[in-house]
Write an enzyme that holds these catalytic residues in place. Structure first.
Site, PDB file in Angstrom:
ATOM      1  N   CYS A  96       1.103  -1.222   0.223  1.00 24.00           N
ATOM      2  CA  CYS A  96       0.104  -0.099   0.089  1.00 24.00           C
ATOM      3  C   CYS A  96       0.970   1.156   0.125  1.00 24.00           C
ATOM      4  O   CYS A  96       1.495   1.635  -0.938  1.00 24.00           O
ATOM      5  CB  CYS A  96      -0.962   0.084   1.126  1.00 24.00           C
ATOM      6  SG  CYS A  96      -2.486   1.125   0.843  1.00 24.00           S
ATOM      7  N   HIS A 133      -3.513  -5.061   0.841  1.00 24.70           N
ATOM      8  CA  HIS A 133      -3.093  -5.376   2.257  1.00 24.70           C
ATOM      9  C   HIS A 133      -3.167  -7.056   2.478  1.00 24.70           C
ATOM     10  O   HIS A 133      -4.192  -7.279   2.934  1.00 24.70           O
ATOM     11  CB  HIS A 133      -3.787  -4.602   3.086  1.00 24.70           C
ATOM     12  CG  HIS A 133      -3.564  -3.331   3.459  1.00 24.70           C
ATOM     13  ND1 HIS A 133      -2.506  -2.727   4.119  1.00 24.70           N
ATOM     14  CD2 HIS A 133      -4.036  -1.888   2.942  1.00 24.70           C
ATOM     15  CE1 HIS A 133      -2.456  -1.405   4.038  1.00 24.70           C
ATOM     16  NE2 HIS A 133      -3.428  -0.853   3.270  1.00 24.70           N
ATOM     17  N   GLU A 189      -1.102  -8.402   4.699  1.00 23.48           N
ATOM     18  CA  GLU A 189      -0.719  -8.466   5.933  1.00 23.48           C
ATOM     19  C   GLU A 189      -2.090  -8.245   7.167  1.00 23.48           C
ATOM     20  O   GLU A 189      -1.743  -8.916   8.186  1.00 23.48           O
ATOM     21  CB  GLU A 189       0.330  -7.696   6.216  1.00 23.48           C
ATOM     22  CG  GLU A 189      -0.102  -6.252   6.592  1.00 23.48           C
ATOM     23  CD  GLU A 189      -0.625  -5.378   5.525  1.00 23.48           C
ATOM     24  OE1 GLU A 189      -0.968  -4.147   5.911  1.00 23.48           O
ATOM     25  OE2 GLU A 189      -0.949  -5.801   4.363  1.00 23.48           O
TER      26      GLU A 189
END
Length: 228
Positions: free
Chosen positions: A86, A175, A177
């Site tokens: 990001c 994203h 994660e």
């Protein structure tokens, strides 16, 4: 050692830490936002630059970003494996000569589907990934693929979702994660409070399968690149 560069206290490494522990890879989390000094990138097995609420061009309000950009440029020179997520992907694009639009017409929020294009289908970062795959987005800015880069993934809302630079260097807009706790915290950033968490929970099984594979692929690629 893997280095995780955190640009924002509300954007931690989440599920990435579990994968690094499972792989037995030593790692260090560095709070760039708090002024922790960045090491020589050549000393790292791999680098992951995380997201943040701020933008690439907000260096006056967030001076650590200028240091992170310089660090990324140094990592490109030393050919250290790197994954920008990001804001991290936007910083990578900017550092390598790409353009980051802020605000962007390619804004995305919540669970989205991303298409792996032909170049991405043969890239090891996306090995074993469904096409399209489910991921999570929360961005108002977007990047272009920098000179010398290769577009790997796209979506209807945001044409540049992932790119590769020569060597083991990747930028992604999404994203992989995040986990429930992170999404819940991000919902609280909006007034009135947003509810991206319910959509995340509904898609969590698909999200985790794709995200874990992408992150595990990067860990494996970075480790292999440093051993070769």
């Amino acid at each position: 050692m893997f280095l995780i560069v955190q640009n924002d206290p509300l954007c931690p490494a989440g599920g990435l830490l579990h994968l690094l522990k499972e792989s037995g890879s030593p790692y260090r989390c560095l709070a760039a936002y708090a002024g922790e000094p960045l090491p020589d990138p050549a000393s790292c097995t791999g680098i992951v630059v995380l997201g943040g609420e701020m933008g690439v061009h907000d260096t006056a309000d967030h001076p650590h970003l200028a240091l992170v950009i310089d660090f990324i440029r140094a990592a490109l020179t030393t050919r250290t494996p790197l994954l920008g997520i990001c804001l991290g992907g936007q910083l990578l694009s900017h550092a390598a000569g790409g353009v980051v639009s802020s605000p962007s017409p390619h804004r995305e929020m919540g669970i989205c589907r991303v298409d792996v294009i032909a170049e991405g289908s043969s890239d090891p970062l996306f090995a074993g990934i469904p096409n399209p795959f489910v991921t999570f987005q929360l961005h108002s800015d977007s990047f272009t693929v920098p000179p010398g880069g290769t577009l790997l993934a796209s979506s209807g809302a945001c044409p540049a979702q992932a790119f590769r630079l020569p060597g083991c260097v990747y930028g992604v807009q999404f994203h992989p994660e995040v986990d429930r706790a992170i999404v819940d915290a991000w919902d609280g950033l909006f007034s009135p409070r947003a509810d991206y968490l319910s959509g995340f929970i509904a898609a969590e099984t698909e999200f985790n399968a794709a995200s874990r594979a992408i992150l595990a692929n990067f860990i494996s690629l970075a480790t292999g690149a440093r051993l070769s």
